[in-house]
Motif scaffolding. Structure first.
Motif, PDB file in Angstrom:
ATOM      1  N   LEU A 345       0.831  -1.198   0.000  1.00 57.97           N
ATOM      2  CA  LEU A 345       0.000   0.000   0.000  1.00 57.97           C
ATOM      3  C   LEU A 345       0.867   1.250   0.000  1.00 57.97           C
ATOM      4  N   THR A 346       0.457   2.223  -0.794  1.00 60.69           N
ATOM      5  CA  THR A 346       1.167   3.501  -0.813  1.00 60.69           C
ATOM      6  C   THR A 346       0.511   4.444   0.182  1.00 60.69           C
ATOM      7  N   ASN A 347       1.164   5.567   0.402  1.00 64.22           N
ATOM      8  CA  ASN A 347       0.619   6.490   1.410  1.00 64.22           C
ATOM      9  C   ASN A 347      -0.750   7.018   1.018  1.00 64.22           C
ATOM     10  N   LYS A 348      -1.086   6.948  -0.271  1.00 63.22           N
ATOM     11  CA  LYS A 348      -2.413   7.418  -0.665  1.00 63.22           C
ATOM     12  C   LYS A 348      -3.507   6.456  -0.204  1.00 63.22           C
ATOM     13  N   GLU A 349      -3.223   5.174  -0.288  1.00 65.02           N
ATOM     14  CA  GLU A 349      -4.272   4.195   0.035  1.00 65.02           C
ATOM     15  C   GLU A 349      -4.342   3.898   1.522  1.00 65.02           C
ATOM     16  N   ALA A 350      -3.173   3.873   2.150  1.00 66.18           N
ATOM     17  CA  ALA A 350      -3.132   3.331   3.501  1.00 66.18           C
ATOM     18  C   ALA A 350      -3.646   4.327   4.517  1.00 66.18           C
ATOM     19  N   ASN A 351      -4.082   3.792   5.606  1.00 68.99           N
ATOM     20  CA  ASN A 351      -4.581   4.621   6.687  1.00 68.99           C
ATOM     21  C   ASN A 351      -3.414   5.046   7.563  1.00 68.99           C
ATOM     22  N   LEU A 352      -3.006   6.296   7.431  1.00 68.41           N
ATOM     23  CA  LEU A 352      -1.851   6.743   8.202  1.00 68.41           C
ATOM     24  C   LEU A 352      -2.201   7.870   9.137  1.00 68.41           C
ATOM     25  N   GLU A 353      -3.486   8.239   9.166  1.00 70.03           N
ATOM     26  CA  GLU A 353      -3.819   9.413   9.951  1.00 70.03           C
ATOM     27  C   GLU A 353      -3.733   9.147  11.442  1.00 70.03           C
ATOM     28  N   GLU A 354      -3.423  10.206  12.161  1.00 68.82           N
ATOM     29  CA  GLU A 354      -3.328  10.085  13.604  1.00 68.82           C
ATOM     30  C   GLU A 354      -4.730  10.123  14.203  1.00 68.82           C
ATOM     31  N   PRO A 355      -4.950   9.333  15.231  1.00 67.68           N
ATOM     32  CA  PRO A 355      -6.274   9.389  15.859  1.00 67.68           C
ATOM     33  C   PRO A 355      -6.499  10.728  16.564  1.00 67.68           C
ATOM     34  N   SER A 356      -7.735  11.191  16.536  1.00 67.36           N
ATOM     35  CA  SER A 356      -8.090  12.360  17.333  1.00 67.36           C
ATOM     36  C   SER A 356      -9.212  11.939  18.283  1.00 67.36           C
ATOM     37  N   ASN A 357      -9.773  12.900  18.986  1.00 66.68           N
ATOM     38  CA  ASN A 357     -10.825  12.547  19.944  1.00 66.68           C
ATOM     39  C   ASN A 357     -12.014  11.910  19.247  1.00 66.68           C
ATOM     40  N   CYS A 358     -12.597  10.918  19.895  1.00 71.56           N
ATOM     41  CA  CYS A 358     -13.852  10.361  19.403  1.00 71.56           C
ATOM     42  C   CYS A 358     -14.910  11.450  19.476  1.00 71.56           C
ATOM     43  N   ILE A 359     -15.627  11.673  18.383  1.00 75.12           N
ATOM     44  CA  ILE A 359     -16.660  12.702  18.428  1.00 75.12           C
ATOM     45  C   ILE A 359     -18.020  12.095  18.712  1.00 75.12           C
ATOM     46  N   ASN A 360     -18.028  10.834  19.080  1.00 83.09           N
ATOM     47  CA  ASN A 360     -19.277  10.193  19.486  1.00 83.09           C
ATOM     48  C   ASN A 360     -20.315  10.188  18.374  1.00 83.09           C
ATOM     49  N   CYS A 361     -19.852  10.045  17.145  1.00 84.34           N
ATOM     50  CA  CYS A 361     -20.779  10.204  16.032  1.00 84.34           C
ATOM     51  C   CYS A 361     -21.679   8.982  15.880  1.00 84.34           C
ATOM     52  N   GLY A 362     -21.262   7.867  16.440  1.00 86.35           N
ATOM     53  CA  GLY A 362     -22.101   6.689  16.363  1.00 86.35           C
ATOM     54  C   GLY A 362     -21.932   5.883  15.091  1.00 86.35           C
ATOM     55  N   ALA A 363     -21.051   6.322  14.203  1.00 87.11           N
ATOM     56  CA  ALA A 363     -20.883   5.596  12.946  1.00 87.11           C
ATOM     57  C   ALA A 363     -20.403   4.178  13.199  1.00 87.11           C
ATOM     58  N   CYS A 364     -19.543   4.006  14.171  1.00 88.32           N
ATOM     59  CA  CYS A 364     -19.010   2.672  14.430  1.00 88.32           C
ATOM     60  C   CYS A 364     -20.118   1.734  14.899  1.00 88.32           C
ATOM     61  N   ALA A 365     -20.949   2.234  15.805  1.00 91.26           N
ATOM     62  CA  ALA A 365     -22.009   1.369  16.331  1.00 91.26           C
ATOM     63  C   ALA A 365     -23.077   1.128  15.278  1.00 91.26           C
TER      64      ALA A 365
END
Ligand code: SF4
Ligand code: SF4
Lengths: 428, 325
Positions: A345-365
């Motif tokens: 995977l190149t840097n364009k495809e791969a997930n390299l972002e740093e985590p930030s605070n959970c915004i409680n958006c509920g998308a995961c659930a």
């Protein structure tokens, strides 16, 4: 015959990038100079090496023997000399024994004797003998799966291949439909079931057609990740829900992967032990994406070279699919039975972002296929309160990665949940 | 040659396109029509208030972080525009007549006290914009509720001195529905033009940022509840839906991610109760109360999330499975 399956609401539409090598036929990669074959390519006890340094082996010869009920035999994938037994850290981070064999390019090959009959016990015996494990990635010995505690009524074939990038199951279905159908029939006979259902994602219409033409019951699954996950697949194909903490055989179902069926066909009819697997080499970071048939134990560096070498901007090597596969530290790894992909995977495809605070958006659930609440599992895991995390379903997580894929804050949810599971298991 | 350092992480190795920053920017875009219409109706003072509020909110976050000795590059990298959203939303629910220090002080209060002290984006217990508004309401009382400016093209049917909502609730004066909908009535900058708000809301729904169900439930429940409270006189439905900050609150504030429950049933409970509370409080107090209602319900979100949780797949279906066999 195409039968109507159930819809499953939860999951994500991932960008599948299968087009990179969707149309590439399976190519056989010449056996490399040196293979290193792990003795633990399956779930269960590692096999016990039965060859010594300096021994001459031929392709298909057993080099490590299963120990105990849940284990699998390991075979040499080339002819040559055993030059050593090394300890290597495998992609899971565990130190494992690898048998090193230097190829001398002879073309001899060991085959099992013909089976006398095709009764259930003989077929199961052959599958066990040939060292076949769940080749979709889990690596659970197939023979164990074929001897369930209670009688089953359905065999489900997992042709979903919902992981992005991977095409090996699809190519196998296109190129060897008859062999796979035979494999299905053998395993159905071994299980004494009448009912076979093939689940294929809708984005593979050719494969759906090939199997329905051959009289199989095919369910066209919606294109959604993770359709190939056992419990979701069973629900879509039969409408049965596997209760939490139970296994598929509890609802009378056995799920087998396409590659496992192909290998079973080869073992039963062609008397071949499992020495080669089909895998997809893909990603924007490799010169030429390919579907390859490779000898088990082939070094990943050789595969990279065979595919034209990696490009400069590769940031991640992945063994398996991008959603559930393992990140490799370097390419000093060797093909194992359960590998289905090697991705650059190149840097364009791969997930390299740093985590930030959970915004409680509920998308995961909202999207979790197991209906868990990852944000709370993570919250309590980070706080060290594993019991609370369990309340939100931590133990039921299948680590599919759907939650983290969607998370706008890039929380490392799967990592936290896996950690929590490990902690909970430790306590028991 | 030196080995190039590769990234190492747990699965999944690919990511979806959505990021916090993108979500927040989309909310800002969705607020634009309402901002523009506010400026059209209330003139340059509205523009000034929007700008002041947005600027102070962003500045407050950055200054707070600088005071906390965070390095500047990191602040920039982590700046996710949620402060901008807060600033804009706050301006939306201020009247255009308020003096300059009201938006500035409320924005600073909203960001520093409500958001940053709790740990930044996503950690706040209540919606910062709403709390900012209530802060302004409580501290500057009369400035907030009197001296409403009549929009440039206001029709003559508008009673000056009180918003149409107050008029409706106090003496049952039916407002002109069309002007309520278009927004040429007096009121807060962003609350009056319902068309602009709806456009923004539809944009958010299309981008998949909010679920259309929730604002709809909230608005419908409030409307029906008002009808019920007024002896089932259905003439009350539209005015109560269209007046005040209900639509702004329903689309942009009540749906704020951080302060809503995370399960479907939790959300149903949240929005239905919210609608009931809004209607009852409105009726009882006769003032614009949406923000108080939302603030109140925000406090119950952790509780809702504690008791309404998702059942894992296959959890209570054991019986069904047995039947199938
Ligand atoms: S919590 Fe587990 S099962 Fe649910 S989406 Fe995340 S990884 Fe998949
Ligand atoms: S998706 Fe990420 S940001 Fe949203 S609730 Fe889950 S963990 Fe939090």
């Amino acid at each position: 015959m195409i039968i109507k399956g159930k819809k499953y609401r939860y999951g994500v539409h991932v960008k599948d990038r299968k087009e990179l090598c969707r149309e590439k036929p399976i190519e056989t990669m010449p056996a490399p100079e040196i293979v290193k074959i792990s003795v633990s390519q399956h779930i269960g006890a590692p096999a016990n090496p039965i060859v010594n340094v300096g021994d001459d082996v031929i392709k298909g010869q057993m080099i490590a023997e299963a120990t105990g009920a849940i284990s699998a035999n390991v075979f040499s994938s080339v002819c040559g000399k055993v030059t050593g037994i090394e300890e290597i850290v495998n992609p899971m981070g565990l130190r494992q024994k690898y048998i090193v064999i230097k190829n001398d390019y002879r073309t001899e090959e060991y085959r099992f004797p013909n089976l006398e009959n095709f009764e259930d016990a003989t077929i199961i015996g052959r599958v066990r003998e040939a060292g076949i494990v769940g080749l979709g990635g889990a690596g659970f010995p197939t023979a164990v799966k074929l001897t369930p505690k209670n009688p089953l009524d359905t065999l489900i074939v997992n042709g979903a291949e919902c992981e992005p990038y991977l095409n090996c199951d699809y190519r196998l279905m296109l190129e060897h439909p008859d062999e796979i159908v035979k494999g299905i029939n053998y395993l159905a006979a071994a299980l004494n079931v009448k009912n076979g259902i093939v689940g294929i994602e809708k984005n593979k219409p050719e494969a759906i057609e090939l199997f329905s033409e051959r009289g199989m019951n095919v369910v066209a699954l919606q294109k959604q990740y993770p359709m190939g996950s056992e419990k979701q697949l069973i629900y879509c194909c039969t409408g049965r829900k596997v209760p939490t903490g139970k296994m598929p055989f509890d609802v009378g179902v056995c799920v087998q992967n396409i590659k496992t069926l192909f290998a079973s066909y080869e073992a039963v009819e062609l008397n071949k032990p499992l020495t080669e697997i089909v895998m997809t080499v893909s990603g924007d970071g490799i010169s030429e994406a390919k579907n390859l048939k490779v000898a088990i134990g082939t070094p990943f560096t050789d595969i990279a070279a065979y595919c034209g070498g990696e490009k400069e901007n590769v940031v991640k090597y992945i063994a398996g699919g991008p959603m559930m596969g393992k990140n490799l530290i370097d390419l000093n790894q060797y093909v194992r039975k359960t590998d289905s992909g090697l991705l650059f995977l190149t840097n364009k495809e791969a997930n390299l972002e740093e985590p930030s605070n959970c915004i409680n958006c509920g998308a995961c659930a909202k999207n979790c296929p197991m209906r868990l609440m990852p944000m709370y599992i993570e919250l309590y895991t980070l706080a060290g309160d594993y019991e609370k995390a369990k309340k939100y379903g931590a133990m039921n997580c299948i680590e599919c990665g759907t939650c983290a894929y969607n998370c706008p804050a890039r929380r490392p949810l799967v990592q936290s949940i896996a950690f929590c599971k490990a902690k909970l298991k430790e306590k028991k | 040659m030196e080995e190039q350092l590769k990234f190492y992480s747990n699965s999944p190795h690919v990511k979806g396109r959505r990021t916090t920053r993108e979500i927040m920017l989309n909310v800002c875009i969705a607020l634009l029509p309402a901002c523009i219409m506010g400026c059209v109706f209330f003139g340059w003072r509205a523009l000034m208030i929007i700008a002041l509020s947005a600027f102070s909110a962003c500045a407050a976050e950055i200054v707070y972080r600088l005071v906390m000795k965070q390095p500047f590059p990191r602040i920039l990298k982590e700046f996710d525009f949620s402060s901008l959203v807060t600033g804009l939303l706050l301006a939306m629910c201020l009247g255009s007549q308020v003096p300059w220090y009201v938006p500035v002080l409320s924005a600073i209060f909203a960001i520093v006290v409500v958001k940053m002290l709790f740990g930044g984006t996503g950690k706040n217990l209540v919606n910062p914009a709403i709390t900012g508004r209530i802060f302004a309401f409580l501290s500057f009382g009369t400035i907030m509720t009197s001296g409403w400016v009549i929009p440039n093209f206001a029709s003559s049917s508008v009673v000056s001195g009180a918003t149409s909502l107050t008029a409706l609730l106090k003496d049952g004066t039916m407002p002109d529905l069309l002007s309520l909908f278009l927004g040429n009535v007096q009121g807060c900058i962003g609350e009056t033009c319902k068309i602009a708000l709806l456009v923004g809301g539809i944009y958010l729904v299309i981008r998949g940022i909010i679920d259309f169900k929730w604002p709809l439930i909230y608005i419908a429940v409030t409307g029906l509840m008002s009808v019920a409270l007024n002896k089932f006189d259905f003439h009350y439905f539209l005015p109560s839906v269209l007046s005040g900050g209900l639509i702004l609150g329903a689309i942009f504030m009540a749906t704020d991610y951080t302060t809503t429950p995370n399960t479907t049933w939790g959300n149903v409970l949240y929005f239905v109760v919210l609608g009931v509370i809004t209607a009852v409080l409105r009726q009882a107090t006769g003032i614009e109360i949406v923000s108080f209602a939302i603030l109140l319900m925000n406090l119950f979100v952790p509780l809702i999330d504690k008791f309404i949780i998702n059942r894992p797949f296959g959890f209570k279906r054991e019986k069904k499975v047995k039947e199938a066999k």
